[in-house]
Design an enzyme around this catalytic site. Sequence first.
Site, PDB file in Angstrom:
ATOM      1  N   LYS A   1       0.837  -1.199   0.000  1.00 56.80           N
ATOM      2  CA  LYS A   1       0.000   0.000   0.000  1.00 56.80           C
ATOM      3  C   LYS A   1       0.880   1.261   0.000  1.00 56.80           C
ATOM      4  O   LYS A   1       2.096   1.180   0.197  1.00 56.80           O
ATOM      5  CB  LYS A   1      -0.927  -0.047   1.219  1.00 56.80           C
TER       6      LYS A   1
ATOM      7  N   TYR B   1     -12.384  -2.410  -2.899  1.00 58.12           N
ATOM      8  CA  TYR B   1     -12.929  -2.408  -1.535  1.00 58.12           C
ATOM      9  C   TYR B   1     -14.458  -2.352  -1.510  1.00 58.12           C
ATOM     10  O   TYR B   1     -15.051  -1.906  -0.527  1.00 58.12           O
ATOM     11  CB  TYR B   1     -12.332  -1.246  -0.741  1.00 58.12           C
TER      12      TYR B   1
ATOM     13  N   ASN C   1      -1.683  -0.023   7.357  1.00 60.83           N
ATOM     14  CA  ASN C   1      -1.201  -1.376   7.679  1.00 60.83           C
ATOM     15  C   ASN C   1      -0.401  -2.043   6.549  1.00 60.83           C
ATOM     16  O   ASN C   1      -0.302  -3.253   6.477  1.00 60.83           O
ATOM     17  CB  ASN C   1      -2.339  -2.252   8.213  1.00 60.83           C
TER      18      ASN C   1
ATOM     19  N   HIS D   1      -1.904  -5.491   1.603  1.00 59.85           N
ATOM     20  CA  HIS D   1      -3.194  -6.144   1.386  1.00 59.85           C
ATOM     21  C   HIS D   1      -2.928  -7.556   0.906  1.00 59.85           C
ATOM     22  O   HIS D   1      -2.010  -7.786   0.129  1.00 59.85           O
ATOM     23  CB  HIS D   1      -4.017  -5.409   0.322  1.00 59.85           C
TER      24      HIS D   1
ATOM     25  N   GLU E   1      -9.778 -10.410  -7.396  1.00 61.45           N
ATOM     26  CA  GLU E   1      -8.791  -9.341  -7.212  1.00 61.45           C
ATOM     27  C   GLU E   1      -7.630  -9.473  -8.210  1.00 61.45           C
ATOM     28  O   GLU E   1      -7.168  -8.471  -8.750  1.00 61.45           O
ATOM     29  CB  GLU E   1      -8.263  -9.360  -5.775  1.00 61.45           C
TER      30      GLU E   1
END
Length: 149
Positions: A9, A49, A112, A115, A126
């Site tokens: 990310k 998402y 975080n 993913h 995905e």
Amino acid sequence: MERTLILIKPDGVQRGLIGEVIGRFERRGLRLVGMKFMQMSRELAMRHYAAHEGKPFFPGLIDYITSGPIVAMVWEGKQAIAVARKTMGITRPAEAEPGTIRGDFALEVGRNIVHGSDGPESAAGEVALYFSPEELVDWARETDRWIFE
Ligand code: DAT
Ligand code: MG
């Protein structure tokens, strides 16, 4: 063999952790079959998402994930989805085990670092969001017989 989508990310990229994160999946024994450096559009972010649409953190999540470049990857291996999630650590970094990516490098749920797909259906969907079939490489690795029984 299973395939899973992994993203580094924007915080992972900004903090110079691309090599560190790739190295962990590589050393674990998963096999890289696709990779690109890119910036997510808001449209892609909303599709990625979609399951979280309507939740209070959704707008902030979209702003964050589109805020800078990411690295999108597909890693392959036996139980790759579950193995990758163990290597990442749980969603909330403050509770993630030391030794995991989130447990070693992150503190907040909204920053975080990585993913990883959470199941076979989401993984297939995905992977297809980020990669066309020609962008994924079917290859045998010289070390495969030392990693897979
Ligand atoms: P994961 O990324 O571990 O699969 P998830 O799919 O439940 O976790 O959520 C996707 C991302 O959304 C997560 O990495 C961080 C963010 N997020 C989830 N729950 C949140 C919350 N309660 N507050 C803020 N951000 C949250
Ligand atoms: Mg998830």
